[in-house]
Design an enzyme around this catalytic site. Structure first.
Site, PDB file in Angstrom:
ATOM      1  N   LYS A 262       0.843  -1.204   0.000  1.00  0.00           N
ATOM      2  CA  LYS A 262       0.000   0.000   0.000  1.00  0.00           C
ATOM      3  C   LYS A 262       0.875   1.250   0.000  1.00  0.00           C
ATOM      4  O   LYS A 262       1.795   1.375   0.809  1.00  0.00           O
ATOM      5  CB  LYS A 262      -0.900   0.023   1.243  1.00  0.00           C
TER       6      LYS A 262
ATOM      7  N   ASP B 154      -3.693   4.242  -1.655  1.00  0.00           N
ATOM      8  CA  ASP B 154      -4.636   4.720  -0.634  1.00  0.00           C
ATOM      9  C   ASP B 154      -4.639   6.246  -0.668  1.00  0.00           C
ATOM     10  O   ASP B 154      -4.087   6.905   0.208  1.00  0.00           O
ATOM     11  CB  ASP B 154      -4.179   4.188   0.736  1.00  0.00           C
TER      12      ASP B 154
ATOM     13  N   LYS C 165      -7.554   8.157  -1.082  1.00  0.00           N
ATOM     14  CA  LYS C 165      -8.803   8.704  -0.513  1.00  0.00           C
ATOM     15  C   LYS C 165      -9.305   9.918  -1.288  1.00  0.00           C
ATOM     16  O   LYS C 165      -9.475  11.016  -0.737  1.00  0.00           O
ATOM     17  CB  LYS C 165      -8.613   9.050   0.967  1.00  0.00           C
TER      18      LYS C 165
ATOM     19  N   ASP D  51     -13.682  14.820  -4.311  1.00  0.00           N
ATOM     20  CA  ASP D  51     -13.764  16.088  -5.050  1.00  0.00           C
ATOM     21  C   ASP D  51     -15.046  16.047  -5.871  1.00  0.00           C
ATOM     22  O   ASP D  51     -15.843  15.101  -5.738  1.00  0.00           O
ATOM     23  CB  ASP D  51     -12.512  16.239  -5.942  1.00  0.00           C
TER      24      ASP D  51
ATOM     25  N   THR E 109     -11.576   6.391  10.805  1.00  0.00           N
ATOM     26  CA  THR E 109     -11.574   5.877  12.187  1.00  0.00           C
ATOM     27  C   THR E 109     -11.154   6.946  13.196  1.00  0.00           C
ATOM     28  O   THR E 109     -11.262   6.738  14.394  1.00  0.00           O
ATOM     29  CB  THR E 109     -10.657   4.649  12.318  1.00  0.00           C
TER      30      THR E 109
ATOM     31  N   ARG F 170       3.321  -0.972  10.658  1.00  0.00           N
ATOM     32  CA  ARG F 170       4.464  -1.039  11.576  1.00  0.00           C
ATOM     33  C   ARG F 170       4.837  -2.438  12.062  1.00  0.00           C
ATOM     34  O   ARG F 170       6.034  -2.717  12.223  1.00  0.00           O
ATOM     35  CB  ARG F 170       4.237  -0.069  12.738  1.00  0.00           C
TER      36      ARG F 170
HETATM   37  O1  C5P Z   1       1.313   0.837  11.088  1.00  0.00           O
HETATM   38  P1  C5P Z   1      -0.140   0.448  10.989  1.00  0.00           P
HETATM   39  O2  C5P Z   1      -0.360  -1.047  10.870  1.00  0.00           O
HETATM   40  O3  C5P Z   1      -0.986   1.079  12.057  1.00  0.00           O
HETATM   41  O4  C5P Z   1      -0.578   1.082   9.592  1.00  0.00           O
HETATM   42  C1  C5P Z   1      -1.886   1.004   9.120  1.00  0.00           C
HETATM   43  C2  C5P Z   1      -1.995   1.656   7.775  1.00  0.00           C
HETATM   44  O5  C5P Z   1      -3.397   1.712   7.454  1.00  0.00           O
HETATM   45  C3  C5P Z   1      -1.488   3.096   7.712  1.00  0.00           C
HETATM   46  O6  C5P Z   1      -1.019   3.300   6.388  1.00  0.00           O
HETATM   47  C4  C5P Z   1      -2.730   3.908   7.992  1.00  0.00           C
HETATM   48  O7  C5P Z   1      -2.680   5.181   7.401  1.00  0.00           O
HETATM   49  C5  C5P Z   1      -3.794   3.077   7.313  1.00  0.00           C
HETATM   50  N1  C5P Z   1      -5.153   3.262   7.816  1.00  0.00           N
HETATM   51  C6  C5P Z   1      -5.507   3.080   9.148  1.00  0.00           C
HETATM   52  N2  C5P Z   1      -6.800   3.245   9.555  1.00  0.00           N
HETATM   53  C7  C5P Z   1      -7.730   3.586   8.669  1.00  0.00           C
HETATM   54  C8  C5P Z   1      -7.404   3.772   7.329  1.00  0.00           C
HETATM   55  C9  C5P Z   1      -6.084   3.598   6.927  1.00  0.00           C
HETATM   56  O8  C5P Z   1      -4.671   2.749   9.970  1.00  0.00           O
HETATM   57  N3  C5P Z   1      -8.981   3.705   9.075  1.00  0.00           N
END
Ligand code: C5P
Length: 236
Positions: free
Chosen positions: A36, A63, A65, A68, A118, A209
């Site tokens: 992603k 991603d 998003k 517009d 979220t 992460r």
């Molecule tokens: O590091 P982590 O596992 O928290 O990363 C989650 C990924 O998913 C990040 O790129 C974050 O921006 C994305 N994301 C999220 N929650 C959402 C939508 C996207 O954590 N509701």
């Protein structure tokens, strides 16, 4: 024998530069087949990185998003199809989603609706003028997403079961906020393990992460793939 990678695992490349992102994909090797790219990398070569990953045989989720006026979303989506990506997010408002579906036309790009960010809770939605709380708004927007012909939605694992119960199978549910048992949660508040998210109806997991900040990203990814192997895929 364990599988090398699982097409349901999407690793988020959340790095400041494309060089760092590419280095992570090289460290992971064949343990991950889907990446992603988000807004952090978009202005610094994210589209080119996506093309490079496609040339390397990987699947790519952009991603971005989009949100517009319909004409702009349609033209932006058409431009994005030239990069060969597999998934694109847009905000799950009907005019936006219809425009994205028109813009992807007959390309293989699949469109995902982001239902409710979220970072919003019921109080924030009320302050912004919404009549629904987060849970009801998520379900309303999934219904609208399916009516608009998008291919699926982004939702938390906790919402996935309610979405499947109401709307059944046959579309994608991509869930972030995943943490293998025992992992640091960081700033994610409502987390689920890979197995529980799949068990609740997710078709894909977005994991950042726990893989890309691990000492050994390939080993971290392989451990997640092993955990996912026991859960059969949802028909989508
Ligand atoms: O590091 P982590 O596992 O928290 O990363 C989650 C990924 O998913 C990040 O790129 C974050 O921006 C994305 N994301 C999220 N929650 C959402 C939508 C996207 O954590 N509701």
């Amino acid at each position: 024998m364990s599988r090398t990678s699982d097409p349901r695992l999407i690793v988020a490349l959340d790095t400041p530069t494309t060089d760092e992102a590419w280095a992570i994909t090289e460290a992971i090797g064949d343990a991950v087949s889907f990446y992603k790219i988000g807004l952090q990398l978009l202005p610094v070569g994210g589209m080119a990185l996506g093309k490079r990953l496609k040339q390397a045989g990987k699947d790519v989720f952009l991603d971005f998003k989009l949100h517009d006026i319909p004409a702009t979303v349609e033209k932006a989506t058409r431009s994005i199809t030239t990069g060969g990506a597999d998934l694109l997010t847009v905000h799950a408002e009907p005019p936006v989603m219809r425009a994205a579906v028109a813009g992807r036309d007959d390309s293989p790009l699949r469109i995902l609706g982001v239902t409710v960010l979220t970072s919003y809770d019921d109080a924030m939605l009320a302050e912004m003028g919404y009549a629904f709380g987060a849970r009801d708004l998520v379900l309303r927007r999934v219904e609208q997403a399916l009516e608009c012909g998008v291919d699926g939605v982004v939702a938390s694992a906790h919402e996935a079961a309610a979405i499947r119960q109401r709307f059944g199978d046959g579309f994608l549910i991509v869930t972030p906020g995943i943490r293998p048992a025992g992992a640091e949660t960081g700033d994610q508040k409502r987390v689920a393990t890979p197995a529980s998210a799949l068990g609740q109806g997710a078709t894909h997991l977005v994991i950042g992460r726990p893989v890309n900040a691990a000492q050994d990203p390939a080993a971290a990814a392989r451990a997640i793939v092993a955990e996912m192997a026991g859960i059969p895929p949802v028909a989508a």
